[in-house]
Design a protein around this motif. Sequence first.
Motif, PDB file in Angstrom:
ATOM      1  N   GLY A 106      47.589  49.257  33.018  1.00 44.89           N
ATOM      2  CA  GLY A 106      48.348  47.804  32.302  1.00 44.89           C
ATOM      3  C   GLY A 106      48.445  46.679  33.199  1.00 44.89           C
ATOM      4  O   GLY A 106      49.039  45.446  32.852  1.00 44.89           O
ATOM      5  N   GLY A 107      48.053  46.663  34.519  1.00 47.28           N
ATOM      6  CA  GLY A 107      48.109  45.703  35.456  1.00 47.28           C
ATOM      7  C   GLY A 107      46.775  44.837  35.331  1.00 47.28           C
ATOM      8  O   GLY A 107      45.799  45.439  34.923  1.00 47.28           O
ATOM      9  N   SER A 108      46.785  43.709  36.018  1.00 43.07           N
ATOM     10  CA  SER A 108      45.752  42.869  36.213  1.00 43.07           C
ATOM     11  C   SER A 108      46.030  41.960  37.474  1.00 43.07           C
ATOM     12  O   SER A 108      47.254  41.949  37.871  1.00 43.07           O
ATOM     13  CB  SER A 108      45.581  41.971  34.909  1.00 43.07           C
ATOM     14  N   LEU A 143      41.145  28.258  30.395  1.00 41.05           N
ATOM     15  CA  LEU A 143      42.538  28.567  30.659  1.00 41.05           C
ATOM     16  C   LEU A 143      43.203  28.357  29.074  1.00 41.05           C
ATOM     17  O   LEU A 143      44.180  29.035  28.868  1.00 41.05           O
ATOM     18  CB  LEU A 143      43.106  27.385  31.444  1.00 41.05           C
ATOM     19  N   ASN A 147      45.829  31.106  27.736  1.00 42.93           N
ATOM     20  CA  ASN A 147      47.036  30.519  27.449  1.00 42.93           C
ATOM     21  C   ASN A 147      47.371  30.733  25.803  1.00 42.93           C
ATOM     22  O   ASN A 147      48.481  31.123  25.277  1.00 42.93           O
ATOM     23  CB  ASN A 147      47.274  29.166  27.641  1.00 42.93           C
ATOM     24  N   SER A 150      48.083  34.437  25.773  1.00 46.08           N
ATOM     25  CA  SER A 150      49.311  34.980  26.437  1.00 46.08           C
ATOM     26  C   SER A 150      50.510  34.455  25.444  1.00 46.08           C
ATOM     27  O   SER A 150      51.713  35.048  25.565  1.00 46.08           O
ATOM     28  CB  SER A 150      49.338  34.363  27.856  1.00 46.08           C
ATOM     29  N   ARG A 151      50.692  33.167  24.962  1.00 42.97           N
ATOM     30  CA  ARG A 151      51.509  32.854  24.110  1.00 42.97           C
ATOM     31  C   ARG A 151      51.803  33.286  23.008  1.00 42.97           C
ATOM     32  O   ARG A 151      53.031  33.451  22.505  1.00 42.97           O
ATOM     33  CB  ARG A 151      51.669  31.298  24.144  1.00 42.97           C
ATOM     34  N   THR A 152      50.627  34.169  22.420  1.00 43.95           N
ATOM     35  CA  THR A 152      50.637  34.532  20.997  1.00 43.95           C
ATOM     36  C   THR A 152      50.724  36.228  21.091  1.00 43.95           C
ATOM     37  O   THR A 152      50.632  36.767  20.036  1.00 43.95           O
ATOM     38  CB  THR A 152      49.721  34.214  20.072  1.00 43.95           C
ATOM     39  N   LEU A 153      50.391  36.723  22.285  1.00 44.69           N
ATOM     40  CA  LEU A 153      50.210  37.904  22.710  1.00 44.69           C
ATOM     41  C   LEU A 153      49.178  38.757  22.075  1.00 44.69           C
ATOM     42  O   LEU A 153      49.218  39.716  21.570  1.00 44.69           O
ATOM     43  CB  LEU A 153      51.800  38.875  22.374  1.00 44.69           C
ATOM     44  N   ILE A 181      39.689  31.045  34.262  1.00 44.48           N
ATOM     45  CA  ILE A 181      40.237  32.378  34.776  1.00 44.48           C
ATOM     46  C   ILE A 181      39.522  33.520  34.877  1.00 44.48           C
ATOM     47  O   ILE A 181      39.048  33.836  33.765  1.00 44.48           O
ATOM     48  CB  ILE A 181      41.754  32.664  34.023  1.00 44.48           C
TER      49      ILE A 181
ATOM     50  N   TYR B 108      53.919  33.611  27.208  1.00 40.29           N
ATOM     51  CA  TYR B 108      53.852  32.684  28.267  1.00 40.29           C
ATOM     52  C   TYR B 108      52.568  32.014  28.358  1.00 40.29           C
ATOM     53  O   TYR B 108      51.567  32.397  27.807  1.00 40.29           O
ATOM     54  CB  TYR B 108      54.003  33.311  29.444  1.00 40.29           C
ATOM     55  N   THR B 147      51.524  41.245  39.073  1.00 40.47           N
ATOM     56  CA  THR B 147      51.005  41.589  37.798  1.00 40.47           C
ATOM     57  C   THR B 147      50.252  43.036  38.093  1.00 40.47           C
ATOM     58  O   THR B 147      49.834  43.811  37.111  1.00 40.47           O
ATOM     59  CB  THR B 147      49.873  40.614  37.234  1.00 40.47           C
TER      60      THR B 147
END
Lengths: 207, 205
Positions: A106-108, A143, A147, A150-153, A181, B108, B147
Amino acid sequence: MGKYISIEEYAITLVVLSVLVLVFGIMWFMENMGYSALEQHYAILQSKYQSLLVQYEIATSNSTLLQLYKQSQEKYNDLVSALSSVESYGDWYYGVPIASVDIKPGGSVMYPIVVPGSCNATVEIGVSVYPFNPNVYVYVATLSSMNEASRTLKAPTMLYKWQVGSPGIDEHITLEPGVYIVTILNPVTSQSSTTVFVGITTTLHCG
Amino acid sequence: MSKNTLNENNSFPWSTIIIGVLIIVASVFCMLWYGSNYNYSILKQEYMALQDKYQSLLVQYETLNSSSSLVQAYEQLESKYHNFINTVADTESYSTGFNTIRLLPGGYVIYPIVVPSGCNATVNIWVGSFYVVDVYVMTLSSLNTATSSLTAPSILHNLTDEWTGGLEKKITLGPGVYIIELANSPPSEVNIGAYVTITTSLQCK
């Protein structure tokens, strides 16, 4: 006893001597004229040389400009290199990525790459995992796409996606101006932590 | 005594004097010619040497003079250097403009700031929202440590604490890679709309 010389002999001697006098006289005269002419040319050339020397000295006093130009060129190249360097991550040893990071399920980890306008970037991405984990992925996204996700999952739209697998990946990509990224993900579905070896080398080519 | 001979025993030796004078004059002219010739040769050598020096200097001068365009080249290069700094700063400046970004609960956005060695960055962060938005500035290594290990990151600047109905903050960053994060963190359960403007300027040596 008196010396006798015939009139013919006397006349010949006189003629010869006269001719010699005449010849040497003319040669001297001609030489003198040539010398005077050369002296004039020399004086003109010397004057031109002096004048040129003054101009040259004035010009060379501006040679600091050349140094400034070289310094400016070096400064620009250094800045481009510095930016490339700060956007290069991890480390390599004989073409093998050796900088390691442990990533839990689950990490990155992510690595931003900023490519300024008027530049292109060639990026070498080397990733390997230990122990072998088929679930580890590397992806490159803009990017804005990251974004948006990440903002809307949600999952981002990826420009490139590679499954690391074995023996790892060594990819070369070219990026246009923008912000990108590079993400290395050990999905939550993965059963174990994984040690990831990373080497990312960015080279900017600016016009 | 022959009729066609000159007998100088009994008269003034004019013929001998004339021959002698002619010999002396010829010798004088010969020496003068030789002297002139010698001087001419020396002068010619000096002239040739001066001509070589002149040509050499002329070549150097023309080379140097052709680099008078060096002034223009230098100015162009300086302009290119400063434009490059501005372009990098522009690429690292972000704005939502008149549109809000909508952050779902737990959502985020991030904004990377890359500062090359030899430079510092001044970053103006402006965030407008009806709700409090968490705004953090972290180093990339700190964020990656967090993370990758699913822990909380070490925060360089927690700007949330400075929220007063919005946020306007100027920070200075040294060389490195930083992440500015705007988050709609738990326990928030509402979608948050926010206007964001991040203006980066680089100061390089």
